[in-house]
Design a protein around this motif. Structure first.
Motif, PDB file in Angstrom:
ATOM      1  N   VAL A 137       0.882  -1.158   0.000  1.00 19.18           N
ATOM      2  CA  VAL A 137       0.000   0.000   0.000  1.00 19.18           C
ATOM      3  C   VAL A 137       0.920   1.208   0.000  1.00 19.18           C
ATOM      4  CG1 VAL A 137      -1.656   1.327   1.348  1.00 19.18           C
ATOM      5  CG2 VAL A 137      -1.895  -1.147   1.179  1.00 19.18           C
ATOM      6  N   MET A 138       0.635   2.162  -0.873  1.00 19.94           N
ATOM      7  CA  MET A 138       1.427   3.378  -0.961  1.00 19.94           C
ATOM      8  C   MET A 138       0.537   4.557  -0.580  1.00 19.94           C
ATOM      9  SD  MET A 138       3.925   4.752  -4.055  1.00 19.94           S
ATOM     10  CE  MET A 138       3.322   3.485  -5.097  1.00 19.94           C
ATOM     11  N   GLU A 139       0.965   5.311   0.421  1.00 17.70           N
ATOM     12  CA  GLU A 139       0.188   6.445   0.908  1.00 17.70           C
ATOM     13  C   GLU A 139       0.838   7.755   0.465  1.00 17.70           C
ATOM     14  OE1 GLU A 139       0.554   5.738   5.077  1.00 17.70           O
ATOM     15  OE2 GLU A 139      -0.848   4.046   5.045  1.00 17.70           O
ATOM     16  N   PHE A 140      -0.003   8.690   0.018  1.00 17.44           N
ATOM     17  CA  PHE A 140       0.440  10.021  -0.369  1.00 17.44           C
ATOM     18  C   PHE A 140      -0.323  11.054   0.462  1.00 17.44           C
ATOM     19  CE2 PHE A 140       0.972   7.381  -4.140  1.00 17.44           C
ATOM     20  CZ  PHE A 140       2.293   7.648  -4.485  1.00 17.44           C
ATOM     21  N   PRO A 141       0.227  11.486   1.597  1.00 16.95           N
ATOM     22  CA  PRO A 141      -0.509  12.409   2.462  1.00 16.95           C
ATOM     23  C   PRO A 141      -0.835  13.743   1.778  1.00 16.95           C
ATOM     24  CG  PRO A 141       1.594  11.777   3.466  1.00 16.95           C
ATOM     25  CD  PRO A 141       1.506  11.112   2.140  1.00 16.95           C
ATOM     26  N   ASP A 142       0.047  14.227   0.914  1.00 16.82           N
ATOM     27  CA  ASP A 142      -0.207  15.502   0.218  1.00 16.82           C
ATOM     28  C   ASP A 142      -1.471  15.436  -0.633  1.00 16.82           C
ATOM     29  OD1 ASP A 142       2.148  16.447   1.309  1.00 16.82           O
ATOM     30  OD2 ASP A 142       3.330  16.131  -0.498  1.00 16.82           O
ATOM     31  N   TRP A 143      -1.737  14.271  -1.192  1.00 17.38           N
ATOM     32  CA  TRP A 143      -2.885  14.081  -2.077  1.00 17.38           C
ATOM     33  C   TRP A 143      -4.061  13.422  -1.370  1.00 17.38           C
ATOM     34  CZ3 TRP A 143      -3.255  14.864  -7.503  1.00 17.38           C
ATOM     35  CH2 TRP A 143      -2.126  15.440  -8.070  1.00 17.38           C
TER      36      TRP A 143
END
Length: 151
Positions: free
Chosen positions: A109-115
């Motif tokens: 799972v890859m998380e992108f907090p900015d998006w």
């Protein structure tokens, strides 16, 4: 004054058209790539399972060599291991192994907090004679945000 009004009207029409069209674009995406590597499965698996080895083959490292990366302190190349990155060019994110089957398959799972986004991806190894095919896939839900859908 009329030329400016016409210009603004035309610009407004273009923006509205882009937003409307965005809602007809797919909500999700799936990207797949594969490569055949002529090496023992143990060697190929280490390149896949060990986040520290990703510098050898990951395209993001070429795009931003200054990217700051941290790894889970007790990295065992197993489920639960993670890596985080911070980059002026690529933003920040976190990748976590959520499923692993040694020498066969790993899912992350890859998380992108900015998006405020989350992707799911995997790397699968398949024997091809004395070589191994590594298939990478990555996908996610873009939601209703029209900018993300165009992206």
């Amino acid at each position: 004054m009329k030329p400016i009004l016409k210009l603004l009207s035309g610009l407004a029409i273009v923006v509205v058209a882009l937003v409307v069209v965005a809602f007809f674009l797919p909500r999700g995406y799936l990207v797949k790539r594969s490569v055949v590597i002529e090496a023992p499965v143990e060697t190929v698996w280490e390149l896949v399972a060990d986040f520290r080895q990703w510098r050898e083959w990951g395209v993001w490292y070429e795009k931003d060599p200054e990217m700051v990366i941290t790894y889970s302190p007790e990295s065992t190349n197993a489920m639960g291991d993670w890596m985080k990155w911070q980059s002026e060019l690529l933003g920040e994110g976190k990748l976590i192994w959520v499923e692993m089957h040694r020498h066969e398959h790993a899912q992350y799972v890859m998380e992108f907090p900015d998006w405020e986004a989350e992707n799911v991806g995997s790397l699968t190894l398949t024997a091809e004679g004395d070589a191994w095919r590594v298939e990478w896939s990555d996908g996610g839900d873009l939601g209703i945000n029209p900018v993300r859908r165009w992206f």
